[in-house]
Structure formats: structure tokens, C-alpha cells
Design an enzyme around this catalytic site. Structure first.
Site, PDB file in Angstrom:
ATOM      1  N   HIS A  43      23.845 -85.382 -46.138  1.00 46.54           N
ATOM      2  CA  HIS A  43      22.588 -85.639 -45.431  1.00 46.54           C
ATOM      3  C   HIS A  43      21.624 -86.299 -46.411  1.00 46.54           C
ATOM      4  O   HIS A  43      21.158 -85.659 -47.344  1.00 46.54           O
ATOM      5  CB  HIS A  43      22.003 -84.334 -44.877  1.00 46.54           C
ATOM      6  CG  HIS A  43      22.918 -83.651 -43.900  1.00 46.54           C
ATOM      7  ND1 HIS A  43      22.909 -83.942 -42.544  1.00 46.54           N
ATOM      8  CD2 HIS A  43      23.895 -82.729 -44.077  1.00 46.54           C
ATOM      9  CE1 HIS A  43      23.837 -83.210 -41.943  1.00 46.54           C
ATOM     10  NE2 HIS A  43      24.445 -82.470 -42.850  1.00 46.54           N
ATOM     11  N   LEU A  44      21.358 -87.580 -46.197  1.00 45.98           N
ATOM     12  CA  LEU A  44      20.467 -88.312 -47.115  1.00 45.98           C
ATOM     13  C   LEU A  44      19.019 -88.277 -46.638  1.00 45.98           C
ATOM     14  O   LEU A  44      18.126 -88.707 -47.344  1.00 45.98           O
ATOM     15  CB  LEU A  44      20.951 -89.758 -47.288  1.00 45.98           C
ATOM     16  CG  LEU A  44      22.353 -89.917 -47.908  1.00 45.98           C
ATOM     17  CD1 LEU A  44      22.727 -91.392 -48.010  1.00 45.98           C
ATOM     18  CD2 LEU A  44      22.440 -89.247 -49.272  1.00 45.98           C
ATOM     19  N   ASN A  75      21.753 -86.974 -38.303  1.00 46.97           N
ATOM     20  CA  ASN A  75      20.616 -86.159 -37.831  1.00 46.97           C
ATOM     21  C   ASN A  75      19.353 -86.396 -38.666  1.00 46.97           C
ATOM     22  O   ASN A  75      18.780 -85.483 -39.242  1.00 46.97           O
ATOM     23  CB  ASN A  75      20.985 -84.673 -37.788  1.00 46.97           C
ATOM     24  CG  ASN A  75      21.481 -84.136 -39.117  1.00 46.97           C
ATOM     25  OD1 ASN A  75      21.903 -84.882 -39.990  1.00 46.97           O
ATOM     26  ND2 ASN A  75      21.433 -82.824 -39.278  1.00 46.97           N
ATOM     27  N   ASP A 133      26.409 -84.068 -35.785  1.00 48.28           N
ATOM     28  CA  ASP A 133      26.332 -82.983 -36.770  1.00 48.28           C
ATOM     29  C   ASP A 133      24.946 -82.349 -36.877  1.00 48.28           C
ATOM     30  O   ASP A 133      23.915 -83.008 -36.790  1.00 48.28           O
ATOM     31  CB  ASP A 133      26.753 -83.450 -38.153  1.00 48.28           C
ATOM     32  CG  ASP A 133      26.809 -82.278 -39.117  1.00 48.28           C
ATOM     33  OD1 ASP A 133      27.502 -81.306 -38.804  1.00 48.28           O
ATOM     34  OD2 ASP A 133      26.121 -82.316 -40.152  1.00 48.28           O
ATOM     35  N   HIS A 160      30.778 -80.777 -35.364  1.00 46.86           N
ATOM     36  CA  HIS A 160      30.195 -79.558 -35.942  1.00 46.86           C
ATOM     37  C   HIS A 160      30.578 -78.442 -34.974  1.00 46.86           C
ATOM     38  O   HIS A 160      29.987 -78.313 -33.907  1.00 46.86           O
ATOM     39  CB  HIS A 160      28.673 -79.747 -36.049  1.00 46.86           C
ATOM     40  CG  HIS A 160      27.896 -78.503 -36.329  1.00 46.86           C
ATOM     41  ND1 HIS A 160      27.166 -78.337 -37.478  1.00 46.86           N
ATOM     42  CD2 HIS A 160      27.723 -77.375 -35.602  1.00 46.86           C
ATOM     43  CE1 HIS A 160      26.579 -77.150 -37.452  1.00 46.86           C
ATOM     44  NE2 HIS A 160      26.890 -76.549 -36.326  1.00 46.86           N
ATOM     45  N   HIS A 213      33.154 -79.309 -42.002  1.00 49.24           N
ATOM     46  CA  HIS A 213      32.920 -78.038 -42.709  1.00 49.24           C
ATOM     47  C   HIS A 213      33.584 -76.805 -42.077  1.00 49.24           C
ATOM     48  O   HIS A 213      32.914 -75.835 -41.717  1.00 49.24           O
ATOM     49  CB  HIS A 213      31.429 -77.777 -42.903  1.00 49.24           C
ATOM     50  CG  HIS A 213      30.541 -78.072 -41.717  1.00 49.24           C
ATOM     51  ND1 HIS A 213      30.761 -77.532 -40.485  1.00 49.24           N
ATOM     52  CD2 HIS A 213      29.443 -78.855 -41.597  1.00 49.24           C
ATOM     53  CE1 HIS A 213      29.822 -77.973 -39.646  1.00 49.24           C
ATOM     54  NE2 HIS A 213      29.012 -78.773 -40.298  1.00 49.24           N
ATOM     55  N   ASP A 286      28.680 -81.471 -47.538  1.00 52.40           N
ATOM     56  CA  ASP A 286      27.603 -81.077 -46.607  1.00 52.40           C
ATOM     57  C   ASP A 286      26.275 -80.934 -47.367  1.00 52.40           C
ATOM     58  O   ASP A 286      25.472 -80.031 -47.081  1.00 52.40           O
ATOM     59  CB  ASP A 286      27.949 -79.794 -45.845  1.00 52.40           C
ATOM     60  CG  ASP A 286      27.037 -79.580 -44.621  1.00 52.40           C
ATOM     61  OD1 ASP A 286      26.256 -80.502 -44.291  1.00 52.40           O
ATOM     62  OD2 ASP A 286      27.103 -78.505 -44.013  1.00 52.40           O
ATOM     63  N   HIS A 290      16.718 -79.432 -48.726  1.00 58.67           N
ATOM     64  CA  HIS A 290      15.535 -78.886 -48.047  1.00 58.67           C
ATOM     65  C   HIS A 290      14.458 -78.633 -49.092  1.00 58.67           C
ATOM     66  O   HIS A 290      14.770 -78.352 -50.260  1.00 58.67           O
ATOM     67  CB  HIS A 290      15.867 -77.575 -47.336  1.00 58.67           C
ATOM     68  CG  HIS A 290      16.720 -77.741 -46.121  1.00 58.67           C
ATOM     69  ND1 HIS A 290      16.292 -78.420 -45.000  1.00 58.67           N
ATOM     70  CD2 HIS A 290      17.983 -77.325 -45.853  1.00 58.67           C
ATOM     71  CE1 HIS A 290      17.253 -78.395 -44.092  1.00 58.67           C
ATOM     72  NE2 HIS A 290      18.292 -77.754 -44.579  1.00 58.67           N
TER      73      HIS A 290
HETATM   74 ZN   LIG Z   1      27.273 -79.432 -39.511  1.00 56.28          ZN
END
Ligand SMILES: [Zn+2]
Length: 408
Positions: A43-44, A75, A133, A160, A213, A286, A290
Site C-alpha cells: 500500500h503506497l 484502496n 483489497d 482479500h 495474505h 502487505d 499508518h
Molecule cells: Zn487485504
């Protein structure tokens, strides 16, 4: 190994002899020289959540972690469900000039699970797979159509796996630990029932299906059985699901809160075996940055996920050191098989292949200090952990994007 014009020109002994002065020589004695690592799942956070990470910081973290390529989950804000967002990601990645970024497009518009996204358009713009995801596709009929639609474009559908009616907002794995500490929990069956449903749809449609995952022993059993049936299924596991159990959540450490949640030691054992025998195709991070705003709150309120790009090599190497994973399997799970799962270039060091190369010092000893990592976020439960093994050089298309030779 001679690298020229972005590709591996020659491999063999005695190459250095006849080269001119303008050739840079890198001494890799005692190191592992492997095909550039490929992360199928990160997740970038760009566009929209740049206070957590952006394509610049995320790709620098990837390069420092030995990844030559990463797949960016959709996302974001807005989600990557249209050509315009995909093109923005591709452009920003080019400007960042670091590792390759392969966008993953949305399955459904707005990740809402109602109407399919325009997959043809997403593929044209550069998406290599589709996923909602962060959320599962709960509607089985929509999932069936997604698989059929994706198949016509040669796209892998990445799920997911979480039945939301079973997980019901659970913040950790259901079991004795959750009961003891009094945290609302989700059962492992929230994952495996979705895997089971999807495998039936995979069989029905013949579309390429990938479990993101994967975390439970039961999910492993289902995928193993599906592979035996010859279904076009692949799956990935994260370094943290191979390393930690739900006991890590017993102190309400929000850095250990992830989705799917950390499971039991019995699950970890099955995941390790499945990674060694190839039932699990790939290790994917993954990587989920945050900020303290999402993490320095009560456990049940905290966001799911942890960063992982810069700690993947030493965590997976722990399995190699323990004799649970061969060095050859390490390379396959971290590079060759991920490339195959989404049909990406790379994963090979043969002559003529793109010069995506990772050089690893398997003995490098270091301690994980989140402040020293390149990621913009520091949410890792591995802070303070003694690590062995790290990337010392990451090369993408013949260009050095990370060199850590002088680091301790
Ligand atoms: Zn996921």
C-alpha cells in the site's frame, strides 16, 4: 554477471577480463545475487493519504528492502478504479525513479462491491491485476462475473478473503488469547469460507485467482486441494503471519493489529510448511503504513496493518537459517513465483532478462529501528528486533536504486 543497456548481457566466469575502464565493478563475494525481489502486495497510499506514505517514500523503502518491483493496491483516495488514477500512479512512479510500480486496479467501482470497474481500461493504463483489497467481494454473483470479465483481459483476480458476516469487526483472531484479553475477535473461518467459495467460482470460470495474505491452516488445506485439482490458483503469505502469533496482541500492541489477524502457532507451522513445499507461491509484505493518528488509540479502534518492505528479507531468512526454507525456495517465493502469478517481467537472472537484481548480505546483523527506515510511517511490531540479512544493493533495469554497502 555483465549488465549492459538495462539487461543482463552475460553470466559466467572470466567476464571481467576483457572489459574497458568505463565498466563499474561491484564485488559481491560472500553475498547472494538474486533476481530482483517482487512484492505482490503493498500500500503506497498515493493518491490521497500521503501523510502515511507516498510513491516516493514507498518506493525508496522498497528499494532499501531489496524489492525491484512492487504491486500497489487500489484502496487509495480516490481508489484506483479508473484509467486516470492508474495513469497518475504510473506517472508518479516514473518521476520517483526508483523501483518498478505495478498498479493493481479495483474489481468494483469505488471498491463498493456493486458494479464492476472497467477492467479493460485499467489494464490498458497499466494495471497488472484486479482486487478490492481492504475489502472482500462479498457478493458471489459479482465475484463470478469479475472472474469471467478478468479472464477475457488475462488479469489475475486477487481476493482479500474475509466473510464480513463472520469477521463482524473482530480486531484479532478468535481463540483463547482473545478471550483472555477480552478483545472482539474474528474466527479463522471468516477467511477460509471465502477461500472455499472463491475456489468453486475459480473452477467454474477457469479464471486466474490469487488469495491475498493467506493466514490460516484451513485456507492452506483448501488451496492445496485446489492445486491438486489443477485450478489456476496462487496465493501469498506475509512475513508477519510466518513470524508472529495472536499472543503478540495480548498486550494490546496496536502495531500487531492486522487483517487477516495474527493466528495461532499451529497456523504458523502450517504456513511455514506450505511456503516450503510451494503450496504458498509467494511472500508478499502487505506493507500498510499508518500514522500515530490511526495507531495510537485503543486496540479495537486502531487501523489494521503494519509496514513491511524493509523487514521482509531478514524475517524470511530466519526460516532459511532454521533450515525450514532452502535458499533456492527463498528466491522462488520472493521473486520468480510472484512474477509468474501476475505475469510480470523479472524473476530471472538469465542472459537477456531485465537487469533487476538484488544483492543480499545474508550475515549482516542489524537492529530494527523504525526511525531509520525509509518508509514515512513507523508502525512495525519488529522495532528493536535483532535481524540478520539485508539488501546491500538493489538494481532496477541496470540502474542502482539502493546501495547500502556502508551501513551497519
Ligand atoms: Zn487485504
Amino acid at each position: 554477471m555483465l549488465v549492459k543497456d538495462g539487461v543482463i548481457a552475460r553470466v559466467g566466469a572470466g567476464i571481467a577480463g576483457g572489459l574497458g575502464k568505463d565498466v563499474r565493478i561491484v564485488d559481491v563475494r560472500g553475498r547472494w545475487v538474486v533476481p530482483g525481489l517482487i512484492d505482490l502486495h503493498c500500500h503506497l497510499r498515493e493518491p490521497g493519504q500521503e501523510y502515511k506514505e507516498d510513491i516516493g517514500t514507498g518506493t525508496r523503502a522498497a528499494a532499501a528492502g531489496g524489492f525491484a518491483a512492487v504491486c500497489a493496491m487500489p484502496n487509495t483516495t480516490p481508489p484506483n478504479d479508473t484509467r486516470a488514477v492508474t495513469e497518475l500512479i504510473v506517472r508518479r512512479a516514473r518521476e520517483a525513479g526508483s523501483v518498478r510500480v505495478y498498479p493493481v486496479g479495483a474489481i468494483s467501482k469505488g471498491l463498493a462491491g456493486e458494479a464492476l470497474a472497467e477492467m479493460g481500461e485499467l489494464k490498458e493504463a497499466g494495471c497488472v491485476a484486479v482486487s478490492d483489497d481492504g475489502r472482500p467481494v462479498m457478493n458471489a454473483e459479482l465475484m463470478r462475473r469479475a472472474l469471467e470479465y478478468a479472464r477475457t483481459f488475462g488479469l489475475t483476480v486477487v481476493q482479500h478473503c474475509e466473510d464480513l458476516t463472520l469477521s463482524a469487526g473482530g480486531a484479532m483472531n478468535e481463540g483463547p488469547v482473545a478471550t483472555r484479553v477480552g478483545v472482539r475477535a474474528q474466527p479463522a473461518s471468516a477467511e477460509s469460507t471465502m477461500v472455499a467459495r472463491d475456489l468453486e467460482l475459480c473452477a467454474q470460470t477457469g479464471a486466474r485467482y490469487h488469495v491475498a495474505h493467506l493466514s490460516s491452516a484451513e485456507s492452506v488445506r483448501l488451496v492445496r486441494e485446489a492445486k491438486r485439482r489443477g485450478l489456476p490458483v496462487t496465493c501469498e503469505v506475509t512475513p508477519h503471519h510466518l513470524t508472529l502469533t495472536d499472543e503478540a496482541c495480548a498486550t494490546y500492541d496496536t502495531r500487531c493489529k492486522c487483517n487477516p489477524p495474527l493466528r495461532t502457532q499451529a497456523d504458523v507451522e502450517v504456513l511455514r510448511e506450505a511456503l516450503a513445499d510451494g503450496t504458498i507461491d509467494a511472500v508478499a509484505t502487505d506493507h500498510a503504513p499508518h500514522s500515530p493518528v490511526e495507531k495510537e488509540v485503543e486496540f479495537e479502534q486502531a487501523a489494521f496493518g503494519m509496514i513491511g518492505l524493509e523487514t521482509a528479507i531478514p524475517l524470511v531468512m530466519e526460516l532459511v537459517r532454521e533450515g525450514r526454507l532452502s535458499p533456492a525456495a527463498f528466491v522462488t517465493r520472493m521473486s520468480t513465483a510472484p512474477a509468474a502469478a501476475f505475469g510480470l517481467p523479472g524473476g530471472s537472472l538469465t542472459e537477456g532478462a531485465p537487469a533487476d537484481i538484488t544483492v543480499i548480505d545474508p550475515e549482516a546483523a542489524w537492529t530494527c529501528d523504525p526511525r531509520a527506515l525509509r518508509s514515512r510511517s513507523q508502525n512495525t511490531p519488529f522495532a528493536g528486533r535483532s535481524m540478520r540479512g539485508r539488501a546491500v544493493l538493489t538494481v532496477v533495469g541496470g540502474k542502482i536504486v539502493y546501495s547500502g554497502e556502508n551501513q551497519s
